[in-house]
Structures are given as C-alpha cells and as structure tokens.
Write an enzyme that holds these catalytic residues in place. Structure first.
Site: not given
Length: 388
Positions: A133, A164
């Site tokens: 992540h 991200d």
C-alpha cells in the site's frame, strides 16, 4: 461537456480503489467517457466498494457489471475493449492474461488501445508479486527516510496518500495522455507498466540524483528543504495553531526577520552554527500572536508564511472558494453534499453540478446495446449470471 480536452476518448476502468481509481477520476474530469467495469454482486468476492463520496463518487461515470471468469462475460468485455481508447487495470501481474483480457488479447482486436496496468512494483522484477500500500511504496522509494521524525525517532507518517495519488494516479494519467498523443502520429497503442514505487523514485529524483552524483546521503535535516535551516520550518503560534515558513530566497528571509523583530539574524540565514538560536528567536516571536493574525500580516508581505490549515480550514478558505475548488454534488433521494471539484488545470470549471449515483445503479444494458448486443442476447447473459 463540449470542448473538454478528452472529448471522444473512452476509458474502461477495471479498478475499484487505489491509484487506478484516481487515474480514471482525473481522466473523467478532463472529459473522457469512463466506464467502470466491475463484477456482478454474486461474483464480486472481496472487491472493495468505496464509500459514496470517495473518488468524487464516480461522478460522470458509467457502470457495467461483467463476470470476467465466464466466457460470455469475457467476450462482452473484449467487445467493449475493441472500441475503447484506454483500458485501466490494477490486478497483480499476470492475472489479466490468465483471464484472457490482457494487453495481447485486447490489442489483437484493437491495435490502437492504450492499456494501462497499474501495480505497486510493476509487471517485472523480484518484487512484482508483492502486496503493498501507499506506505510501502513511500518506504522503498526513499520518501519516508527523508521525511521528518516522530517522537520515537522513526519516520513520520505522511498526511496524504502521496504514492497512490502522485506516484501512481498522476503518473498513470501523464503516461496515458502521452501514449494517446503518440498514437495520433503512429496509430499504434501501447502497454503501460505503471509501477507506483517507480513513481516514488521519480518524485525523489532530486535527492537520488544528488546522492548518485556526489555521494551525499539525503535525510531529515540534509538540506534546506528537509529541515536543516530555520527559514524552512513550522512554528507554533500563540493559539497553538501552526505556521509554515518557506523563506528560502534571501530577500524573503530578510523580510521575515524584519517583520518578526529578529534583525540580528539577517546575515546568518545559512550559518549552521546558529540555526537553533534562530529557531528559538522565531519561535518566541511567533508565540506573540495567533496563527491567523500572523497570516494576515505576513502572507501578503513576501515572507513565504502560510497557515498549516486543517481540512475544515481549507474547505472554507476564501481563496479556494474563489477558485471553485469545492463544488456541490447531488445524490438522488439524498441530501446534496460538497466535494473537491474540477481542480486540475485544463479541466472545464463550468461543468454541470456533479450527480453521484447509488453504487447499485448500472448502465450494463445500454452499454452492451451500444456494443451491438440485442435485448434478447443481453437478457440471456443476465440469466446466466455473466452480466448484471
């Protein structure tokens, strides 16, 4: 949305969350037609369904639900992909090929397709199958190590999903748009291997290149941008709120010193021996007024001082309101709510107020009909569970 930069561009997005979902969000805000492709509810497995407000609530997008593991569902997807400009997917490397919907499968039908595979570590390399992540990509890309330190001496967690969003989503948008431009000259599409970790390295290139060229090891306090000097720092105000100071240029630093009554430090901006003393003087000065008093005084005075805004602060900021950064969205049978609007340069600011539909609403029938399926064929697909 006439006149938008990506009018006429059709995007199939197989992602539900993460960098790829940010990618399709921004492409849609530039005017692309985005069709979200998801599984029928009975075949969805562990797919994450984001809350109604996430990723702009998928405003302005269409939805089609296909079972990609069923031959008929796969065929329907390939039929849609045959007419698409862009396909975005974020499965582990190799998954789309096993499903029969990978770049080779789609490009055989549509040689001009721009096929964007967005993963954490890329399609190749020893880490390509690793799960991860945002924090992991920031870690391996050097970002965390160069960040400030927490009370225990460890790297501070970032306040936003920088990997991200920038290293993944914006990286993909930039690459997709470059591929579309290239296709206009050659007629050929390409497979884009967007690795978020690679994108973090690109964000860190100023420091990475410095190390490669000079051997200097970056880190907290390494240079002016990472806390070495008092002129680039955060300070508490009298009310406990915080101010950000970025007075890098000598004239901005001089303005700041004079405004704070710290003229004794005018000639010592980059003097390492007295940085703690300068910080102490600045801290003492800033403690005499509340944050917003200092902002009103120093913001217009060429000192590079700004408030450390909370999210509630920024959404009410008159500057952002004046620039229509926040817009009102509407939900059928629910109260209107506000969300971040069409903020990136080149996105049409005069778009209609966003409509955020319930996640259960789909456009499957209309999209398949547009692709050439008859009503009876669609009913058959639905009966066998290949679409929903």
């Amino acid at each position: 949305m006439s006149g938008s930069p990506l009018d006429g561009i059709t995007v199939l997005d197989l992602a539900s969350v993460g960098p790829a979902a940010r990618t399709s969000r921004w492409l849609a805000d530039f005017g692309a037609r985005v069709i979200k492709v998801g599984p029928p509810p009975s075949r969805s497995g562990v797919q994450i369904v984001p809350p109604f407000y996430a990723y702009g609530g998928h405003r302005g997008m269409e939805r089609v639900l296909l079972d990609l593991k069923a031959p008929a569902g796969k065929a329907a997807f390939l039929k849609l992909a045959e007419a698409a400009d862009v396909v975005i997917e974020s499965f582990r490397p190799g998954v789309v090929d096993r499903l029969g919907i990978g770049y080779a499968d789609v490009s055989a039908l549509n040689p001009g397709v721009v096929y964007c595979s967005t993963t954490g570590y890329g399609q190749t390399g020893p880490k390509s199958q690793w799960a991860g992540h945002d924090i992991n990509y920031l870690a391996v890309g050097g970002y965390l190590d160069c960040s400030g330190r927490g009370a225990d001496g460890g790297p501070a967690l970032p306040g936003a999903t920088v990997a991200d969003s920038a290293a993944g989503g914006m990286h993909a948008v930039m690459s997709i748009l470059a591929a579309i431009v290239g296709r206009s000259a050659t007629g050929e599409g390409q497979h884009l291997d967007v690795a978020v970790a690679d994108g973090v390295v690109a964000l860190m290139s100023l420091y990475v290149d410095e190390y490669l060229a000079t051997g200097a090891v970056p880190g907290p306090g390494h240079n002016i941008l990472t806390g070495r000097y008092a002129c680039y720092e955060v300070y508490p105000a009298a009310d406990g709120e915080w101010l950000a100071v970025g007075a890098i240029e000598p004239h901005f630093y001089a303005n700041l010193c004079k405004a704070l009554g710290c003229d004794q430090w005018l000639a010592h901006q980059l003097d390492d021996a007295v940085q703690d003393d300068i910080r102490a003087s600045f801290r003492e000065a800033f403690a005499t007024k509340d944050r917003d008093e200092w902002v009103d005084l120093l913001g217009p005075a060429n000192t590079c001082v700004s408030a450390v805004a909370t999210v509630p602060d920024l959404v009410e900021d008159e500057h952002f309101r004046d620039r229509d950064v926040i817009v009102t969205a509407h939900r059928p049978d629910a109260d209107a709510f506000e969300q971040v609007g069409f903020v990136l340069a080149g996105q049409a600011k005069d778009q209609a107020a966003p409509i955020v539909r319930d996640a259960t609403v789909t456009d499957t029938d209309a999209i398949l009909a547009e692709a050439g399926y008859t009503p009876d064929a669609i009913a058959g697909l639905r009966a066998e569970g290949a679409v929903a």
